[in-house]
Design a protein around this motif. Structure first.
Motif, PDB file in Angstrom:
ATOM      1  N   GLY A  29       0.796  -1.229   0.000  1.00 21.61           N
ATOM      2  CA  GLY A  29       0.000   0.000   0.000  1.00 21.61           C
ATOM      3  C   GLY A  29       0.824   1.273   0.000  1.00 21.61           C
ATOM      4  O   GLY A  29       0.265   2.377   0.036  1.00 21.61           O
ATOM      5  N   GLN A  30       2.138   1.140  -0.040  1.00 26.27           N
ATOM      6  CA  GLN A  30       2.965   2.341   0.062  1.00 26.27           C
ATOM      7  C   GLN A  30       2.745   3.361  -1.065  1.00 26.27           C
ATOM      8  O   GLN A  30       2.721   4.566  -0.795  1.00 26.27           O
ATOM      9  CB  GLN A  30       4.455   1.978   0.162  1.00 26.27           C
ATOM     10  CG  GLN A  30       5.272   3.185   0.496  1.00 26.27           C
ATOM     11  CD  GLN A  30       6.755   2.924   0.701  1.00 26.27           C
ATOM     12  OE1 GLN A  30       7.468   3.847   0.944  1.00 26.27           O
ATOM     13  NE2 GLN A  30       7.210   1.691   0.606  1.00 26.27           N
ATOM     14  N   ALA A  55       0.042   4.147  -2.600  1.00 26.07           N
ATOM     15  CA  ALA A  55      -1.169   4.902  -2.262  1.00 26.07           C
ATOM     16  C   ALA A  55      -0.906   5.797  -1.057  1.00 26.07           C
ATOM     17  O   ALA A  55      -1.278   6.975  -1.038  1.00 26.07           O
ATOM     18  CB  ALA A  55      -2.324   3.946  -1.972  1.00 26.07           C
ATOM     19  N   TYR A  56      -0.225   5.247  -0.057  1.00 27.98           N
ATOM     20  CA  TYR A  56       0.053   5.991   1.183  1.00 27.98           C
ATOM     21  C   TYR A  56       0.850   7.254   0.883  1.00 27.98           C
ATOM     22  O   TYR A  56       0.518   8.338   1.358  1.00 27.98           O
ATOM     23  CB  TYR A  56       0.823   5.065   2.122  1.00 27.98           C
ATOM     24  CG  TYR A  56       1.132   5.636   3.487  1.00 27.98           C
ATOM     25  CD1 TYR A  56       0.110   6.007   4.362  1.00 27.98           C
ATOM     26  CD2 TYR A  56       2.447   5.751   3.920  1.00 27.98           C
ATOM     27  CE1 TYR A  56       0.403   6.503   5.629  1.00 27.98           C
ATOM     28  CE2 TYR A  56       2.744   6.236   5.185  1.00 27.98           C
ATOM     29  CZ  TYR A  56       1.720   6.623   6.034  1.00 27.98           C
ATOM     30  OH  TYR A  56       2.016   7.104   7.278  1.00 27.98           O
ATOM     31  N   ARG A  61      -5.352   7.738   1.534  1.00 27.41           N
ATOM     32  CA  ARG A  61      -5.475   6.973   2.783  1.00 27.41           C
ATOM     33  C   ARG A  61      -6.417   5.780   2.644  1.00 27.41           C
ATOM     34  O   ARG A  61      -6.164   4.721   3.192  1.00 27.41           O
ATOM     35  CB  ARG A  61      -5.974   7.872   3.903  1.00 27.41           C
ATOM     36  CG  ARG A  61      -4.893   8.727   4.474  1.00 27.41           C
ATOM     37  CD  ARG A  61      -4.778   8.528   5.980  1.00 27.41           C
ATOM     38  NE  ARG A  61      -3.480   8.954   6.440  1.00 27.41           N
ATOM     39  CZ  ARG A  61      -3.014   8.768   7.676  1.00 27.41           C
ATOM     40  NH1 ARG A  61      -3.748   8.157   8.560  1.00 27.41           N
ATOM     41  NH2 ARG A  61      -1.819   9.173   8.007  1.00 27.41           N
ATOM     42  N   SER A  68      -4.726   2.954   0.870  1.00 24.30           N
ATOM     43  CA  SER A  68      -3.599   2.411   1.634  1.00 24.30           C
ATOM     44  C   SER A  68      -4.089   1.612   2.827  1.00 24.30           C
ATOM     45  O   SER A  68      -3.528   0.567   3.154  1.00 24.30           O
ATOM     46  CB  SER A  68      -2.599   3.509   2.043  1.00 24.30           C
ATOM     47  OG  SER A  68      -3.231   4.642   2.512  1.00 24.30           O
TER      48      SER A  68
END
Lengths: 478, 262
Positions: free
Chosen positions: B52-53, B55-56, B61, B64
């Motif tokens: 998910g990095q 997206a993070y 949020r 992620s």
């Protein structure tokens, strides 16, 4: 000079900066100088890391009780015979200062280095009001001659080389012998000192910033290496301090703690050459000092950062270590950031002051390498705060459409492991076939940012998960 | 030795291979698998996609969190989670707890997973106490310290400790090995010009080390550096450190053709 931010044109600014050979050469000095010096001086002090914790805690405590300390500070300044003026906005701060200048009929104002003065574009406002501002910090003096913004918060002219300064001095100092020798940096320095000496003596008002304001005593403190700040604040009849509200610290003891990390983090010095405390106007027993002492306390959006994701940014003591260690700052220099505050601290602070819609590039133009946070003397989590800005942008739909689409596309598959597992081996094997001969692809759709200058390695084909399961079902011990 | 290592049951490690390794270079996953099994772990590979990095770090949020929840569900039964990447391990270790800080249900689970997640070389050295690997590699190598591993997880000495035990291998440190290579995930595409300027400095430092091979512990950085070295025509073999430590260097180096002689 800094009235019109170009933060929204960051990419174009960066493009120009990358093609500017002279700038690129100057940036090598940042890379080489500051980093090694800071590392050496930090290594020599066993309690350096503990002092960073302490500096962080002092600032956190102050911010948690900022109203209390601001009031106590004001009271102490008044007790010492000074005046405190509260400015909610840049406009209010400029007006207060211009009014003070006009009241004392000031024509020439000398100035110590102040980033707040840059933030509120004070020089332009003074000039417009018929008052001549004279920057007395050498770097600031040079960029004032060039009508430029500082490119670094502690080394404003770090983007220039000596021959550029020489030609500026020849252009402006026309009263001096045209055939004089200005080859050596020391000759430039001597000339600047000569020119500025007259200005110091003829100034009606001296304006300085403040590195710290001490609530306990009502003192303002400047940290300098040239001594120009002292001449600025002691020679004229009136001394005006312009500082933002987060410069407060409770006590002299607190200041002495933070001073131990400030110069070390900034220039790699144990202490700066001058650390000057000013408390009110000249007293009867003082040998020198101004007759009038004013402090203009600027908010300009800071109080609205309290209690938000960005409160930690108010700990910043403006040492510049974050930009000194930033690969993006090294690559493009300070002017590319398009306003007053460059580098990682600027990437967090500028959107709060100008709006993320105008300064959105800044918190995005970071690799999140984390080197800034690793050297910040007050341990501001700069990458985390840049990420908060990206979140604010994303939720306000300010993130560019291609990026949003790319992310949504990726997340669609990543959130569906079964679909992902079925599709990806085929896709990777296809890509493998396309680039198998060379081992890389020279172009990829939607990724020209990468492939314009770099090859894209070809995937090996298949996926780890598909190959692993195949191996397992072929009898590999489970 | 840890309590678990002392007990009879082998340590159950969930290999989080990372999406980049899964898609681009499965051989790194197999090398990690071999190293973990050699060290006596029982390794499983739960079905997985991405930590998910991306997206993070793009401010997304919702996605992620959705991807992080997926990882928490898939790996929470493992004794440890190990990734051949400081970046993805750092995401789970440092950022998952933050991502769910305000979620009373998921926060404890995120913290639990974070506490047992490690980057591969630091897991081998710091947790399992491995000091030696059985591998041979003829040639000189230089090592790039990837940012997340270095600064979030303090991965610095661990890969060097293990590399020192590889027969025939000489490590030559490059200048500024701790300076970012300019990859930065989507940064490399979004700000391609700046990313290029940064990686140019890096490849200059790599070339000046005059080694046969460049190693690092993160495939993203490796693809960036390999892609630049390839475009510049600098004949330096680029590999993930796990490939060398596992003695699995039959596959051509990153961005090199199948017929590569590197």
């Amino acid at each position: 000079m800094t009235a019109h931010p170009t933060t929204s044109r960051f990419k174009d600014n960066a493009h120009e900066a990358l093609g500017d050979d002279q700038l690129q050469k100057a940036m090598l000095n940042v890379r080489a100088g500051f980093i090694d010096k800071r590392a050496a001086v930090a290594a020599k002090l066993p309690e350096f890391e503990a002092l960073r914790d302490s500096a962080r805690d002092i600032k956190n405590h102050t911010l948690a009780h900022l109203d209390l300390y601001l009031e106590r500070y004001e009271q102490k300044v008044i007790e010492a015979g000074g005046h405190v003026h509260w400015a909610r906005t840049a406009e209010e701060a400029r007006q207060i200062i211009i009014d003070l200048c006009q009241k004392s009929d000031a024509k020439i104002v000398t100035k110590g280095k102040s980033m707040i003065s840059e933030e509120i574009a004070l020089n332009a406002a003074l000039s417009k009001a018929g008052i001549t501002p004279v920057e007395t910090d050498l770097g600031e003096y040079i960029i004032q001659l060039r009508d430029e913004a500082p490119s670094h918060i502690i080394a404003p002219a770090v983007h220039l080389n000596a021959s550029q300064v020489e030609s500026d001095f020849r252009r402006v100092h026309t009263h001096l012998d045209a055939d004089r020798d200005l080859q050596e940096p020391v000759q430039l320095l001597t000339e600047a000192r000569q020119v500025l000496r007259d200005r110091f003596l003829s100034a009606d008002i001296g304006i300085t910033g403040a590195n710290f304001l001490v609530a306990e005593t009502g003192s303002s403190i400047i940290v300098t290496n040239e001594g120009n700040g002292d001449l600025t604040q002691t020679l004229p009849k009136t001394h005006i301090v312009i500082a933002s509200i987060e410069k407060l610290v409770p006590t002299l003891e607190d200041v002495s703690q933070i001073l131990r990390v400030l110069a070390r983090s900034a220039t790699g010095q144990e202490m700066s050459v001058y650390t000057t405390f000013s408390t009110g106007p000249r007293r009867a027993t003082d040998v020198d000092g101004p007759e009038n002492y004013h402090v203009v306390l600027l908010d300009n959006g800071r109080s609205s950062m309290l209690g938000t994701d960005f409160q930690d940014m108010l700990r910043c003591i403006r040492c510049g270590a974050c930009m000194n260690h930033c690969p993006v700052y090294h690559a493009v220099g300070g002017h590319a950031y398009g306003w007053v505050y460059p580098g990682p601290m600027g990437a967090v602070l500028t959107p709060t002051l100008l709006g993320v819609d105008k300064a959105g590039h800044l918190p995005n133009a970071s690799t999140f390498c984390g080197r800034c946070e690793s050297v910040c003397p007050v341990r501001i989590p700069l990458p985390k705060m840049m990420r908060h800005w990206r979140e604010a942008e994303f939720s306000r739909h300010l993130t560019p459409a291609t990026q949003r689409f790319g992310l949504a596309f990726w997340a669609f598959f990543a959130k569906r492991p079964a679909l992902y597992k079925n599709l990806t081996p085929w896709l990777m094997s296809l890509m493998h076939l396309l680039g198998r001969d060379k081992g890389y692809l020279r172009a990829l759709p939607l990724a020209s940012g990468w492939t314009d200058s770099r090859d894209f390695p070809t995937p090996q084909g298949g996926t780890f998960q598909s190959l692993y399961r195949k191996q397992k079902s072929n009898g590999r011990a489970a | 030795m840890t309590d678990q290592a002392a007990s009879r049951r082998p340590i159950r490690v969930g290999l989080f291979v990372t999406c980049l390794v899964d898609l681009m270079r499965p051989s790194i996953g197999f090398a990690a698998l071999k190293l973990l099994e050699q060290a006596g772990c029982s390794v499983e590979v739960p079905s997985q996609t991405c930590c998910g990095q991306p997206a993070y770090n793009s401010g997304d949020r919702a996605n992620s969190r959705a991807l992080a929840e997926q990882v928490i569900r898939a790996f929470s039964h493992c004794d440890y989670v190990v990734a051949p990447s400081g970046s993805c391990a750092g995401m789970i270790r440092k950022h998952y707890p933050e991502l769910f800080a305000d979620d009373p249900n998921l926060a404890p689970k995120a913290r639990l997973l974070a506490g047992k997640t490690h980057e591969l070389t630091s897991f081998l050295v710091d947790i399992l106490g491995v000091r030696q690997v059985e591998a041979k590699y003829d040639g000189s190598v230089t090592y790039h310290d990837s940012c997340s591993g270095l600064r979030e997880l303090k991965v610095k000495s661990q890969p060097r400790t293990l590399l020192a035990s590889v027969q025939g291998l000489t490590l030559v440190e490059m200048n500024e090995s701790e300076v970012c290579c300019g990859f930065g995930g989507t940064f490399a595409v979004k700000y391609g010009e700046i990313s290029t300027a940064i990686v140019e400095k890096k490849t200059e430092n790599i070339a000046n080390a005059h080694t046969h091979t460049l190693l690092a512990g993160d495939l993203g950085c490796l693809m960036n550096m390999a892609g630049k070295l390839s475009r510049e025509g600098k004949p330096i073999a680029v590999r993930h450190v796990a490939e060398v430590l596992a003695g699995m260097t039959d596959e051509p180096p990153i961005a090199a053709p199948a017929s590569s002689t590197l």
